[in-house]
Design a protein around this motif. Structure first.
Motif, PDB file in Angstrom:
ATOM      1  N   MET A 102      86.899  40.267  84.617  1.00  0.00           N
ATOM      2  CA  MET A 102      86.154  40.342  85.879  1.00  0.00           C
ATOM      3  C   MET A 102      86.801  39.479  86.948  1.00  0.00           C
ATOM      4  O   MET A 102      86.876  39.871  88.110  1.00  0.00           O
ATOM      5  CB  MET A 102      84.699  39.953  85.644  1.00  0.00           C
ATOM      6  CG  MET A 102      83.943  40.967  84.822  1.00  0.00           C
ATOM      7  SD  MET A 102      82.327  40.393  84.295  1.00  0.00           S
ATOM      8  CE  MET A 102      81.416  40.571  85.801  1.00  0.00           C
ATOM      9  N   ARG A 103      87.286  38.310  86.560  1.00  0.00           N
ATOM     10  CA  ARG A 103      87.987  37.455  87.530  1.00  0.00           C
ATOM     11  C   ARG A 103      89.301  38.100  87.964  1.00  0.00           C
ATOM     12  O   ARG A 103      89.693  37.993  89.129  1.00  0.00           O
ATOM     13  CB  ARG A 103      88.255  36.079  86.920  1.00  0.00           C
ATOM     14  CG  ARG A 103      87.027  35.204  86.865  1.00  0.00           C
ATOM     15  CD  ARG A 103      87.367  33.772  86.513  1.00  0.00           C
ATOM     16  NE  ARG A 103      88.027  33.630  85.218  1.00  0.00           N
ATOM     17  CZ  ARG A 103      87.410  33.430  84.065  1.00  0.00           C
ATOM     18  NH1 ARG A 103      86.095  33.364  84.037  1.00  0.00           N
ATOM     19  NH2 ARG A 103      88.089  33.295  82.952  1.00  0.00           N
ATOM     20  N   ALA A 104      89.968  38.782  87.040  1.00  0.00           N
ATOM     21  CA  ALA A 104      91.256  39.399  87.357  1.00  0.00           C
ATOM     22  C   ALA A 104      91.115  40.565  88.332  1.00  0.00           C
ATOM     23  O   ALA A 104      92.010  40.835  89.128  1.00  0.00           O
ATOM     24  CB  ALA A 104      91.942  39.875  86.081  1.00  0.00           C
ATOM     25  N   VAL A 105      90.003  41.254  88.287  1.00  0.00           N
ATOM     26  CA  VAL A 105      89.820  42.419  89.163  1.00  0.00           C
ATOM     27  C   VAL A 105      88.776  42.149  90.252  1.00  0.00           C
ATOM     28  O   VAL A 105      88.253  43.078  90.842  1.00  0.00           O
ATOM     29  CB  VAL A 105      89.417  43.675  88.352  1.00  0.00           C
ATOM     30  CG1 VAL A 105      90.513  44.065  87.407  1.00  0.00           C
ATOM     31  CG2 VAL A 105      88.114  43.471  87.619  1.00  0.00           C
ATOM     32  N   ALA A 106      88.516  40.886  90.537  1.00  0.00           N
ATOM     33  CA  ALA A 106      87.475  40.528  91.509  1.00  0.00           C
ATOM     34  C   ALA A 106      87.769  41.079  92.896  1.00  0.00           C
ATOM     35  O   ALA A 106      86.854  41.361  93.661  1.00  0.00           O
ATOM     36  CB  ALA A 106      87.321  39.011  91.575  1.00  0.00           C
ATOM     37  N   ARG A 107      89.027  41.256  93.239  1.00  0.00           N
ATOM     38  CA  ARG A 107      89.368  41.752  94.573  1.00  0.00           C
ATOM     39  C   ARG A 107      89.074  43.243  94.728  1.00  0.00           C
ATOM     40  O   ARG A 107      89.061  43.764  95.833  1.00  0.00           O
ATOM     41  CB  ARG A 107      90.834  41.474  94.873  1.00  0.00           C
ATOM     42  CG  ARG A 107      91.783  42.266  94.025  1.00  0.00           C
ATOM     43  CD  ARG A 107      93.219  41.814  94.234  1.00  0.00           C
ATOM     44  NE  ARG A 107      94.144  42.671  93.552  1.00  0.00           N
ATOM     45  CZ  ARG A 107      94.330  42.734  92.240  1.00  0.00           C
ATOM     46  NH1 ARG A 107      93.612  41.968  91.452  1.00  0.00           N
ATOM     47  NH2 ARG A 107      95.211  43.545  91.725  1.00  0.00           N
ATOM     48  N   LEU A 108      88.844  43.934  93.623  1.00  0.00           N
ATOM     49  CA  LEU A 108      88.549  45.363  93.696  1.00  0.00           C
ATOM     50  C   LEU A 108      87.062  45.594  93.926  1.00  0.00           C
ATOM     51  O   LEU A 108      86.223  44.825  93.469  1.00  0.00           O
ATOM     52  CB  LEU A 108      88.998  46.059  92.412  1.00  0.00           C
ATOM     53  CG  LEU A 108      90.491  45.934  92.099  1.00  0.00           C
ATOM     54  CD1 LEU A 108      90.785  46.524  90.741  1.00  0.00           C
ATOM     55  CD2 LEU A 108      91.318  46.616  93.163  1.00  0.00           C
ATOM     56  N   ALA A 109      86.729  46.639  94.607  1.00  0.00           N
ATOM     57  CA  ALA A 109      85.324  46.935  94.922  1.00  0.00           C
ATOM     58  C   ALA A 109      84.550  47.397  93.704  1.00  0.00           C
ATOM     59  O   ALA A 109      83.366  47.110  93.562  1.00  0.00           O
ATOM     60  CB  ALA A 109      85.248  47.983  96.025  1.00  0.00           C
TER      61      ALA A 109
END
Length: 134
Positions: A102-109
């Motif tokens: 979740m932290r790794a893809v936090a920038r994705l909507a």
């Protein structure tokens, strides 16, 4: 060459064979439980990163005992976006891997996690994970 001669030579030279470890069964299947729903309908593709994720747990034998590795993989990029290792296979092992993803893809909507579970596993409450993540 006779097997007894091979055994004697091996004894004299202190050579021992390596034996494979017996396979390890992690859980006992509940035959009465209904199968887990196939949430992605066997479609292991995603049109964009951060849309679909799958996970797995692997047991690794080491000299110090068993090591458990939980991974979360993005189905679009096929990259490991979250992982966790421990000497146990409890819920927090998987929860830590999901938090890392979740932290790794936090920038994705899109932050949808699909859980593919075995028949007798207890699903993780993703609401608790989201609350502790924010």
């Amino acid at each position: 060459m006779n097997r007894k001669r091979v055994a004697r030579i091996m004894r004299e030279r202190e050579i021992v064979g390596i034996t494979r470890r017996k396979s390890r069964s992690l859980t006992k299947q509940d035959r009465t439980a209904p199968p887990a729903p196939d949430l992605i309908q066997r479609d292991f593709t995603a049109p964009m990163p951060g849309l679909k994720f799958v996970g797995d747990i692997t047991c690794l034998p080491t000299a110090e005992g068993w090591l458990y590795l939980a991974t979360v993989i993005d189905l679009c990029t096929r990259e490991v976006v979250g992982w966790s290792m421990a000497d146990h296979m409890r819920t927090e092992l998987v929860a830590d891997a999901i938090r890392m993803a979740m932290r790794a893809v936090a920038r994705l909507a899109t932050r949808s996690f699909i859980q593919i579970a075995a028949r007798n596993t207890r699903p993780i409450n993703s609401g608790d994970l989201l609350l502790s993540w924010t």
